[in-house]
Design a protein around this motif. Structure first.
Motif, PDB file in Angstrom:
ATOM      1  N   LEU A  27       0.868  -1.177   0.000  1.00  0.00           N
ATOM      2  CA  LEU A  27       0.000   0.000   0.000  1.00  0.00           C
ATOM      3  C   LEU A  27       0.903   1.225   0.000  1.00  0.00           C
ATOM      4  O   LEU A  27       1.764   1.366   0.862  1.00  0.00           O
ATOM      5  N   ASN A  28       0.758   2.081  -0.990  1.00  0.00           N
ATOM      6  CA  ASN A  28       1.568   3.307  -1.005  1.00  0.00           C
ATOM      7  C   ASN A  28       0.951   4.327  -0.071  1.00  0.00           C
ATOM      8  O   ASN A  28      -0.243   4.573  -0.120  1.00  0.00           O
ATOM      9  N   VAL A  29       1.773   4.897   0.796  1.00  0.00           N
ATOM     10  CA  VAL A  29       1.278   5.817   1.815  1.00  0.00           C
ATOM     11  C   VAL A  29       2.039   7.128   1.698  1.00  0.00           C
ATOM     12  O   VAL A  29       3.217   7.130   1.366  1.00  0.00           O
ATOM     13  N   ILE A  30       1.352   8.236   1.966  1.00  0.00           N
ATOM     14  CA  ILE A  30       2.052   9.527   2.001  1.00  0.00           C
ATOM     15  C   ILE A  30       2.080  10.005   3.444  1.00  0.00           C
ATOM     16  O   ILE A  30       1.030  10.104   4.087  1.00  0.00           O
ATOM     17  N   PHE A  31       3.260  10.250   3.973  1.00  0.00           N
ATOM     18  CA  PHE A  31       3.377  10.818   5.310  1.00  0.00           C
ATOM     19  C   PHE A  31       3.378  12.333   5.170  1.00  0.00           C
ATOM     20  O   PHE A  31       4.249  12.891   4.502  1.00  0.00           O
ATOM     21  N   LYS A  94       9.039   0.721   3.380  1.00  0.00           N
ATOM     22  CA  LYS A  94      10.105   0.620   2.376  1.00  0.00           C
ATOM     23  C   LYS A  94      10.203   1.978   1.692  1.00  0.00           C
ATOM     24  O   LYS A  94       9.195   2.581   1.347  1.00  0.00           O
ATOM     25  N   LEU A  95      11.424   2.453   1.516  1.00  0.00           N
ATOM     26  CA  LEU A  95      11.609   3.762   0.894  1.00  0.00           C
ATOM     27  C   LEU A  95      12.391   3.631  -0.407  1.00  0.00           C
ATOM     28  O   LEU A  95      13.328   2.839  -0.489  1.00  0.00           O
ATOM     29  N   ASN A  99      18.002   8.891  -4.910  1.00  0.00           N
ATOM     30  CA  ASN A  99      18.450   9.154  -6.278  1.00  0.00           C
ATOM     31  C   ASN A  99      17.518   8.538  -7.314  1.00  0.00           C
ATOM     32  O   ASN A  99      17.912   8.362  -8.470  1.00  0.00           O
ATOM     33  N   ALA A 100      16.273   8.222  -6.889  1.00  0.00           N
ATOM     34  CA  ALA A 100      15.306   7.628  -7.823  1.00  0.00           C
ATOM     35  C   ALA A 100      15.116   8.522  -9.051  1.00  0.00           C
ATOM     36  O   ALA A 100      15.017   8.028 -10.170  1.00  0.00           O
ATOM     37  N   LYS A 105      16.672   2.420  -8.984  1.00  0.00           N
ATOM     38  CA  LYS A 105      15.403   1.719  -8.778  1.00  0.00           C
ATOM     39  C   LYS A 105      15.340   1.045  -7.401  1.00  0.00           C
ATOM     40  O   LYS A 105      14.402   0.326  -7.101  1.00  0.00           O
ATOM     41  N   THR A 106      16.356   1.265  -6.570  1.00  0.00           N
ATOM     42  CA  THR A 106      16.423   0.568  -5.285  1.00  0.00           C
ATOM     43  C   THR A 106      15.325   1.033  -4.322  1.00  0.00           C
ATOM     44  O   THR A 106      15.091   2.227  -4.171  1.00  0.00           O
ATOM     45  N   VAL A 107      14.643   0.059  -3.716  1.00  0.00           N
ATOM     46  CA  VAL A 107      13.652   0.325  -2.668  1.00  0.00           C
ATOM     47  C   VAL A 107      14.038  -0.565  -1.495  1.00  0.00           C
ATOM     48  O   VAL A 107      14.217  -1.767  -1.670  1.00  0.00           O
ATOM     49  N   MET A 108      14.221   0.025  -0.310  1.00  0.00           N
ATOM     50  CA  MET A 108      14.712  -0.765   0.824  1.00  0.00           C
ATOM     51  C   MET A 108      14.046  -0.354   2.121  1.00  0.00           C
ATOM     52  O   MET A 108      13.455   0.714   2.212  1.00  0.00           O
ATOM     53  N   GLY A 109      14.218  -1.196   3.136  1.00  0.00           N
ATOM     54  CA  GLY A 109      13.715  -0.886   4.469  1.00  0.00           C
ATOM     55  C   GLY A 109      14.458   0.306   5.051  1.00  0.00           C
ATOM     56  O   GLY A 109      15.568   0.629   4.629  1.00  0.00           O
ATOM     57  N   LEU A 110      13.803   0.939   6.057  1.00  0.00           N
ATOM     58  CA  LEU A 110      14.371   2.140   6.679  1.00  0.00           C
ATOM     59  C   LEU A 110      15.784   1.932   7.210  1.00  0.00           C
ATOM     60  O   LEU A 110      16.615   2.823   7.152  1.00  0.00           O
ATOM     61  N   ASN A 111      16.047   0.718   7.746  1.00  0.00           N
ATOM     62  CA  ASN A 111      17.345   0.484   8.379  1.00  0.00           C
ATOM     63  C   ASN A 111      18.467   0.289   7.359  1.00  0.00           C
ATOM     64  O   ASN A 111      19.636   0.333   7.704  1.00  0.00           O
ATOM     65  N   LEU A 112      18.126   0.057   6.090  1.00  0.00           N
ATOM     66  CA  LEU A 112      19.152  -0.230   5.083  1.00  0.00           C
ATOM     67  C   LEU A 112      19.341   0.884   4.067  1.00  0.00           C
ATOM     68  O   LEU A 112      20.381   0.985   3.428  1.00  0.00           O
ATOM     69  N   ILE A 113      18.307   1.737   3.920  1.00  0.00           N
ATOM     70  CA  ILE A 113      18.337   2.690   2.808  1.00  0.00           C
ATOM     71  C   ILE A 113      19.488   3.698   2.935  1.00  0.00           C
ATOM     72  O   ILE A 113      20.112   4.069   1.949  1.00  0.00           O
ATOM     73  N   ASN A 114      19.823   4.105   4.184  1.00  0.00           N
ATOM     74  CA  ASN A 114      20.917   5.072   4.353  1.00  0.00           C
ATOM     75  C   ASN A 114      22.247   4.499   3.872  1.00  0.00           C
ATOM     76  O   ASN A 114      23.029   5.182   3.221  1.00  0.00           O
TER      77      ASN A 114
END
Ligand SMILES: [Zn+2]
Ligand SMILES: [Zn+2]
Ligand SMILES: [Zn+2]
Ligand SMILES: [Zn+2]
Length: 269
Positions: A27-31, A94-95, A99-100, A105-114
């Motif tokens: 589900l795409n969510v906007i914060f 998942k964020l 640089n999208a 095209k990478t989408v990753m969990g919060l703990n890995l994206i940085n």
């Protein structure tokens, strides 16, 4: 009457949320407030475990320790009750890479994206020409340069020696590898004892791919040379790094106002 209407409305809302799910169940969510994912106390991104006091204030584990297990908002005990609801939200988010827009095209969990972003090969660079505002990944920049500034770069091949001739007043020269479109920035700066020649590669600072170069300044009977690894820069620089330059002393080329350089560049292995 009112109760039954509101419960109908509620079930309608629930089904509409489910129907907005993608085919893979996501589900795409906007914060509207991205800071809700940060610790209220230290403002760093929250990571599991997350703790809460009896009043529902939340804190990361290091803040609980620093605050000696007293909630900074209400002084009740904190650090003993986990906030599983927020932990579940954190786990499921998942964020996309920042640089999208430049093609990642990478989408990753919060703990890995940085960690990914600090090494992302799509990290943008800006066009090294003074009057151009283009920004893009190294690959996009190579294509942009070919399309828009074909005549502004000296084209060369890796492992093949070529000559660059600099005149008094020149500040830099842009070099473009025929093989893969990678751009190099050769700067030529005036110093007290002569002119400094510095080679940089235009690319992400974290880039694992490195390039070696050799610069030779030859004159009758003597050769000055420097062999090194090109440091990355992310666009036009006015002041090149002072380390790793070849200093060509004043009057090295006699009365000539031209500096002739023999250059070779090759990918490091
Ligand atoms: Zn904290
Ligand atoms: Zn509290
Ligand atoms: Zn990326
Ligand atoms: Zn440009």
């Amino acid at each position: 009457m009112e109760d039954s209407r509101s419960s109908d409305g509620g079930s309608e809302r629930r089904s509409s949320v489910i129907s907005r799910r993608g085919t893979n169940g996501t589900l795409n969510v906007i914060f509207t407030d991205p800071q809700i994912l940060d610790c209220y106390i230290c403002c760093e991104p929250l990571s599991i475990p997350v703790f809460q006091c009896e009043n529902g204030h939340i804190a990361c584990s290091s803040c609980c320790t620093k605050a000696q297990n007293k909630c900074p908002s209400c002084t009740l005990a904190i650090g003993y009750i986990r906030c599983r609801a927020i932990e579940k939200v954190l786990e499921s988010i998942k964020l996309p890479c920042q640089n999208a827009i430049y093609g990642c095209k990478t989408v990753m969990g919060l703990n890995l994206i940085n960690d990914h972003e600090s090494l992302c090969r799509y990290e943008p660079c800006s066009c090294p020409l003074d009057n151009c505002t283009f920004v893009g990944s190294t690959e996009q920049l190579g294509l942009h340069f070919t399309k828009k500034h074909k005549d502004s770069a000296k084209i060369f091949s890796y492992n093949t020696r070529f000559t660059i001739c600099l005149n008094n007043g020149d500040t830099h020269r842009i070099l473009k590898a025929e093989n893969d479109g990678v751009l190099f920035f050769l700067s030529y700066t005036f110093e007290i004892f002569g002119n400094a020649v510095t080679m940089n590669r235009i690319g992400p600072l974290s880039s694992e791919k490195k390039f070696c170069y050799e610069i030779k300044a030859k004159t009758l009977g003597s050769v000055l040379s420097l062999q090194s690894i090109a440091k990355e820069i992310q666009g036009l620089i006015k002041v090149p790094p002072s380390k790793g330059s070849l200093l060509i002393p004043n009057e090295y080329f006699g009365s000539s106002t031209q500096t002739m350089l023999e250059i070779s560049i090759w990918p490091a292995h």
